[in-house]
Scaffold this active site. Structure first.
Site, PDB file in Angstrom:
ATOM      1  N   GLY A  46      34.269   8.175  64.497  1.00  0.00           N
ATOM      2  CA  GLY A  46      33.133   7.275  64.656  1.00  0.00           C
ATOM      3  C   GLY A  46      32.066   7.600  63.632  1.00  0.00           C
ATOM      4  CD  GLN A  51      27.018   9.967  62.192  1.00  0.00           C
ATOM      5  OE1 GLN A  51      27.644   9.035  62.674  1.00  0.00           O
ATOM      6  NE2 GLN A  51      27.520  11.190  62.118  1.00  0.00           N
ATOM      7  CB  CYS A  91      28.548  15.069  65.403  1.00  0.00           C
ATOM      8  SG  CYS A  91      27.512  13.852  64.592  1.00  0.00           S
ATOM      9  CG  LEU A  92      32.218  12.646  60.843  1.00  0.00           C
ATOM     10  CD1 LEU A  92      32.486  11.300  60.194  1.00  0.00           C
ATOM     11  CD2 LEU A  92      33.251  13.672  60.399  1.00  0.00           C
ATOM     12  CG  HIS A 133      28.766  10.909  69.492  1.00  0.00           C
ATOM     13  ND1 HIS A 133      28.928  12.263  69.647  1.00  0.00           N
ATOM     14  CD2 HIS A 133      28.423  10.725  68.182  1.00  0.00           C
ATOM     15  CE1 HIS A 133      28.671  12.873  68.497  1.00  0.00           C
ATOM     16  NE2 HIS A 133      28.372  11.961  67.588  1.00  0.00           N
ATOM     17  CD  GLU A 134      29.599   7.546  66.316  1.00  0.00           C
ATOM     18  OE1 GLU A 134      28.630   7.607  65.537  1.00  0.00           O
ATOM     19  OE2 GLU A 134      30.433   8.469  66.429  1.00  0.00           O
ATOM     20  CG  HIS A 137      24.685   9.293  65.550  1.00  0.00           C
ATOM     21  ND1 HIS A 137      24.070  10.441  65.117  1.00  0.00           N
ATOM     22  CD2 HIS A 137      25.995   9.615  65.731  1.00  0.00           C
ATOM     23  CE1 HIS A 137      24.976  11.422  65.044  1.00  0.00           C
ATOM     24  NE2 HIS A 137      26.149  10.943  65.418  1.00  0.00           N
TER      25      HIS A 137
HETATM   26 NI    NI Z   1      27.992  11.901  65.515  1.00  0.00          NI
END
Ligand code: NI
Length: 167
Positions: A46, A51, A91-92, A133-134, A137
């Site tokens: 995701g 991000q 998470c990236l 989660h996204e 963000h």
């Molecule tokens: Ni994330």
């Protein structure tokens, strides 16, 4: 297509609250394609526009093993949250850190598709977790903020040290 640079926690830009997309233009579709390419290359399941330092309400997810179930959600809105599920998340934007977060097990989300049409989606399991989660963000929230202050401080120190070492 292009790979985009992913912001890393504790970058303060990750706490920006994203603005709604007013129209699905060619530029938005291009950005969605670049976000998907960036997510697959990372590799991740995701990625939210926040991000990659674009503060508009758009996210991409693909939780399938075959990487053939790409979903792009524009202006996503949670209509329903049910049950409880505890899963280890990563998470990236927080590389190398994994920890348990409690979220809703089942969600219904309304969003705009890349063709401009509004749709609703029911999700459970990993897909439900990933969408929540996204969306966090887009609201300027990173998953580590669900952890204890002690853990957050430790993660901040670790990632700041990594960033300095990478210079
Ligand atoms: Ni994330």
């Amino acid at each position: 297509m292009a790979l985009l640079k992913i912001l890393h926690y504790p970058d303060p830009r990750l706490h920006t609250v994203a603005k709604p997309v007013t129209e699905v233009t060619a530029e938005i579709r291009q950005l969605a394609a670049d976000m998907a390419e960036t997510m697959y290359a990372a590799p991740g399941i995701g990625l939210a526009a926040t991000q990659i330092d674009r503060h508009i309400r758009m996210l991409v997810v693909d939780v399938s093993e075959e990487k053939n179930s790409l979903l792009t959600l524009i202006n996503p809105r949670l209509l329903l949250k049910e049950g409880e599920s505890v899963r280890e998340e990563g998470c990236l934007s927080v590389p190398g850190i994994y920890d348990k977060v409690t979220r809703a097990e089942h969600i219904r989300v309304q969003a705009t598709h890349l063709d401009g049409k509004i749709f609703e989606l029911d999700a459970t399991g990993l897909l439900a977790i990933c969408i929540q989660h996204e969306i966090d963000h887009l609201d300027g929230k990173v998953f580590v903020e669900y952890l204890s202050r002690l853990k957050q401080a430790r993660i901040k120190r670790k990632l700041t040290k990594q960033a300095l070492e990478a210079m």
